[in-house]
Design a protein around this motif. Structure first.
Motif: not given
Length: 174
Positions: A1-7, A10, A13, A142, A145
């Protein structure tokens, strides 16, 4: 899982988008390494340390003894003064929070706490020192991020109270 996909990222965002802060949501960046301090974040982004909006969570105690989480978005250029935070937030006492308390109230780890995306809205203070930077950077849920924003956008986004969190300058909006 990439950091962009981290719950948590998300969720941050999505919260930015829901608040109409689409440029901030689109500007979420994943850095090559964790940046758990303002100095590390500033170095990674090539910005002054004062342009980093540290998200500091404190344990606050109201006059009736109720414990609540207090979020202080402070400039990375100085430290927040706990007695000043208590005064601005209208609570009896403010003290340090441990990692478990921070995660319980934000859903995010220390070093990655964002101004939004928490399980419940937090009492928030926004450092007026951030006003001196046309762009400020805040964590996005995170430790790797961040997202770009402004002082005014942080106040609007969080419903926070502007103030001099160091106790050394002026309060309010000029």
């Amino acid at each position: 899982m990439s950091t962009h996909d981290h719950p948590a990222v998300a969720k941050v965002t999505a919260a930015l988008g829901e608040a109409g802060q689409h440029a901030a949501a689109a500007g979420v960046r994943v850095l090559p390494a964790e940046v758990r301090t303002a100095a590390q974040a500033a170095e990674a982004l090539g910005v002054p340390v004062g342009a980093i909006a540290n998200s500091l969570v404190f344990r606050a105690r109201t006059a009736d003894g109720t414990e609540v989480a207090l979020l202080a978005l402070t400039s990375g250029a100085h430290r927040a003064k706990e007695s000043r935070l208590a005064e601005l937030a209208g609570v009896a006492e403010v003290g340090k929070a441990d990692a478990a308390f921070v995660r319980e109230h934000t859903g995010q780890p220390i070093g990655g706490v964002a101004p939004v995306g928490h399980p419940e809205k937090l009492v928030t203070l926004v450092d007026t020192a951030l006003r001196g930077h046309s762009e400020v950077w805040a964590a996005a849920g995170h430790p790797k991020s961040v997202f770009p924003t402004t002082f005014d956008a942080l106040v609007t986004l969080t419903g926070g109270t502007p103030g001099d969190l160091s106790g050394e300058g002026e309060d309010g909006r000029l």
